[in-house]
Design a protein around this motif. Sequence first.
Motif, PDB file in Angstrom:
ATOM      1  N   ASN A 182      15.562   9.705 -27.184  1.00  0.00           N
ATOM      2  CA  ASN A 182      15.241   9.622 -25.756  1.00  0.00           C
ATOM      3  C   ASN A 182      16.125   8.635 -24.996  1.00  0.00           C
ATOM      4  N   VAL A 183      17.177   8.156 -25.652  1.00  0.00           N
ATOM      5  CA  VAL A 183      18.168   7.297 -24.979  1.00  0.00           C
ATOM      6  C   VAL A 183      19.534   7.940 -25.131  1.00  0.00           C
ATOM      7  N   LYS A 184      20.151   8.306 -24.003  1.00  0.00           N
ATOM      8  CA  LYS A 184      21.443   8.975 -24.015  1.00  0.00           C
ATOM      9  C   LYS A 184      22.537   7.999 -23.588  1.00  0.00           C
ATOM     10  N   LYS A 185      23.527   7.829 -24.443  1.00  0.00           N
ATOM     11  CA  LYS A 185      24.686   7.013 -24.086  1.00  0.00           C
ATOM     12  C   LYS A 185      25.723   7.899 -23.410  1.00  0.00           C
ATOM     13  N   ILE A 186      26.160   7.501 -22.219  1.00  0.00           N
ATOM     14  CA  ILE A 186      27.204   8.219 -21.498  1.00  0.00           C
ATOM     15  C   ILE A 186      28.393   7.282 -21.360  1.00  0.00           C
ATOM     16  N   SER A 187      29.431   7.546 -22.113  1.00  0.00           N
ATOM     17  CA  SER A 187      30.608   6.678 -22.109  1.00  0.00           C
ATOM     18  C   SER A 187      31.363   6.830 -20.797  1.00  0.00           C
ATOM     19  N   MET A 188      31.641   5.711 -20.194  1.00  0.00           N
ATOM     20  CA  MET A 188      32.290   5.703 -18.892  1.00  0.00           C
ATOM     21  C   MET A 188      32.896   4.331 -18.649  1.00  0.00           C
ATOM     22  N   SER A 189      34.054   4.275 -18.031  1.00  0.00           N
ATOM     23  CA  SER A 189      34.645   2.991 -17.664  1.00  0.00           C
ATOM     24  C   SER A 189      34.035   2.518 -16.351  1.00  0.00           C
ATOM     25  N   PHE A 190      34.113   1.227 -16.112  1.00  0.00           N
ATOM     26  CA  PHE A 190      33.598   0.689 -14.858  1.00  0.00           C
ATOM     27  C   PHE A 190      34.382   1.252 -13.680  1.00  0.00           C
ATOM     28  N   SER A 191      35.669   1.440 -13.869  1.00  0.00           N
ATOM     29  CA  SER A 191      36.514   2.009 -12.818  1.00  0.00           C
ATOM     30  C   SER A 191      36.050   3.412 -12.449  1.00  0.00           C
ATOM     31  N   ASP A 192      35.716   4.231 -13.444  1.00  0.00           N
ATOM     32  CA  ASP A 192      35.245   5.590 -13.169  1.00  0.00           C
ATOM     33  C   ASP A 192      33.883   5.578 -12.489  1.00  0.00           C
ATOM     34  N   LEU A 193      33.033   4.641 -12.862  1.00  0.00           N
ATOM     35  CA  LEU A 193      31.743   4.548 -12.188  1.00  0.00           C
ATOM     36  C   LEU A 193      31.927   4.178 -10.721  1.00  0.00           C
ATOM     37  N   ALA A 244      12.487   3.703 -28.146  1.00  0.00           N
ATOM     38  CA  ALA A 244      12.149   4.802 -29.063  1.00  0.00           C
ATOM     39  C   ALA A 244      10.655   5.003 -29.195  1.00  0.00           C
ATOM     40  N   ASN A 245       9.879   3.952 -28.967  1.00  0.00           N
ATOM     41  CA  ASN A 245       8.416   4.055 -29.058  1.00  0.00           C
ATOM     42  C   ASN A 245       7.797   4.725 -27.840  1.00  0.00           C
ATOM     43  N   ASN A 246       8.628   5.014 -26.835  1.00  0.00           N
ATOM     44  CA  ASN A 246       8.127   5.579 -25.575  1.00  0.00           C
ATOM     45  C   ASN A 246       8.757   6.946 -25.335  1.00  0.00           C
ATOM     46  N   LEU A 247       8.326   7.925 -26.125  1.00  0.00           N
ATOM     47  CA  LEU A 247       8.977   9.226 -26.117  1.00  0.00           C
ATOM     48  C   LEU A 247       8.722  10.035 -24.851  1.00  0.00           C
ATOM     49  N   ASN A 248       7.785   9.629 -24.020  1.00  0.00           N
ATOM     50  CA  ASN A 248       7.556  10.330 -22.754  1.00  0.00           C
ATOM     51  C   ASN A 248       8.513   9.890 -21.658  1.00  0.00           C
ATOM     52  N   TYR A 249       9.436   9.002 -22.006  1.00  0.00           N
ATOM     53  CA  TYR A 249      10.388   8.463 -21.032  1.00  0.00           C
ATOM     54  C   TYR A 249      11.800   8.566 -21.602  1.00  0.00           C
ATOM     55  N   GLU A 250      12.764   8.597 -20.712  1.00  0.00           N
ATOM     56  CA  GLU A 250      14.139   8.744 -21.155  1.00  0.00           C
ATOM     57  C   GLU A 250      15.030   7.724 -20.458  1.00  0.00           C
ATOM     58  N   TRP A 251      16.076   7.307 -21.153  1.00  0.00           N
ATOM     59  CA  TRP A 251      17.023   6.345 -20.612  1.00  0.00           C
ATOM     60  C   TRP A 251      18.428   6.934 -20.647  1.00  0.00           C
ATOM     61  N   LEU A 252      19.196   6.688 -19.596  1.00  0.00           N
ATOM     62  CA  LEU A 252      20.611   7.044 -19.547  1.00  0.00           C
ATOM     63  C   LEU A 252      21.408   5.750 -19.469  1.00  0.00           C
ATOM     64  N   ILE A 253      22.204   5.470 -20.487  1.00  0.00           N
ATOM     65  CA  ILE A 253      22.999   4.249 -20.543  1.00  0.00           C
ATOM     66  C   ILE A 253      24.450   4.598 -20.237  1.00  0.00           C
ATOM     67  N   PHE A 254      24.926   4.205 -19.059  1.00  0.00           N
ATOM     68  CA  PHE A 254      26.332   4.392 -18.697  1.00  0.00           C
ATOM     69  C   PHE A 254      27.073   3.114 -19.098  1.00  0.00           C
ATOM     70  N   THR A 255      28.014   3.225 -20.014  1.00  0.00           N
ATOM     71  CA  THR A 255      28.620   2.017 -20.550  1.00  0.00           C
ATOM     72  C   THR A 255      30.019   2.260 -21.091  1.00  0.00           C
ATOM     73  N   ASP A 256      30.784   1.179 -21.168  1.00  0.00           N
ATOM     74  CA  ASP A 256      32.105   1.224 -21.799  1.00  0.00           C
ATOM     75  C   ASP A 256      32.064   0.617 -23.194  1.00  0.00           C
ATOM     76  N   CYS A 257      30.863   0.329 -23.676  1.00  0.00           N
ATOM     77  CA  CYS A 257      30.700  -0.303 -24.985  1.00  0.00           C
ATOM     78  C   CYS A 257      31.099   0.671 -26.101  1.00  0.00           C
ATOM     79  N   THR A 258      31.903   0.187 -27.051  1.00  0.00           N
ATOM     80  CA  THR A 258      32.322   1.010 -28.188  1.00  0.00           C
ATOM     81  C   THR A 258      31.621   0.601 -29.483  1.00  0.00           C
ATOM     82  N   GLN A 259      30.821  -0.458 -29.429  1.00  0.00           N
ATOM     83  CA  GLN A 259      30.107  -0.901 -30.621  1.00  0.00           C
ATOM     84  C   GLN A 259      29.077   0.140 -31.041  1.00  0.00           C
TER      85      GLN A 259
END
Length: 342
Positions: free
Chosen positions: A65-76, A43-58
């Motif tokens: 600047n961090v986007k969570k993309i819900s996805m199963s490992f099988s779909d990946l 969050a302190n680095n607003l000139n950069y962005e992260w894409l998190i592909f994960t099956d985590c539900t927590q």
Amino acid sequence: MFNLNFTIYHYEREQIELKKACFIVPYFGQLPNYFQLFLNSCANNLNYEWLIFTDCTQQYIYPKNVKKISMSFSDLRKLIQLKFDFPISLVTPKKLCDYKPAFGYIFENYIKGYKYWGHCDIDVIMGNLDNFLPPLFARDYDKIFTLGHFILYKNNFDNNRRFMKSYKGVSLFKKSFTTNNITVFDENYHNDDNVNSIFLNDGVSVFQNDFSFNVKVTPTKFTRVTYNSKSKKTITHVMPGKILIVHTEKGLFEFYIKNSKLEKKEFMYIHLQQRMMRLNMDMHQIVCNFAIIPNGFYQLKDAPKNISEFKMLKKKTLNIHRIRLILKWRLLRIKKLLQNLK
């Protein structure tokens, strides 16, 4: 079923302003207990962005600047298989490390408009990336850094497919992507059969120095190591006595005493590989001003300003890190021996 087209469309609609770089981070399974601190440091680095592909539900608080993309490992795995005309080997998430150099090709629809894309581990705490990266971007390197926990690639058609080129007559990526074994294709670490060799062999520009505080795995106390890409050797740095790693709004710093003066050195990030870390604070509220010791984090009012303040701060606690690792590795060896006997 994972709807690829919808996800890409939805994400591109959200991308309002272009960033300097986009980090692609697929992660499946249990996240580190300090994952929120990782997010806070992003969050302190607003000139950069992260894409998190994960099956985590927590539930976590994801900065803008961090986007969570819900996805199963099988779909990946299905998504990755669509990009290659041979059967890939991707049985467990651990094998994803070998696919990191291909992320710019696999996820190319997600990274349009970025000058650079990259990948990073999540067992890290980011410092101030803008204190290190812009001069490297200005030099237009095709590849920045060589160790898998943080690498950037210039984002263009040829560069994103360079991992497919042969090295000494061998298709390294195909060799790696068709075995269940981890081949360390993603990083230049005690081997030549990796993507860094392909880039160097192709005559493009590669920045091979290291700005991280990469913590050596086995010692209980913090010991920094770097890797010399030319000699293929790991360098263990002599630590300046007692140290304290502090994250502030200005960046990530190592504090220590030298010649009766309080000194500090800035690092781009700290890599806490295989560390179990305790949390003595509410991570959701803490973005800056916390200390990092060999087995935990704790909140600070401010970074130390003098030797007296430095001496008053906690540098360590009771820690069985080394013992835990030795027991873990022995159990893994026994398990492997028993499997071979079957």
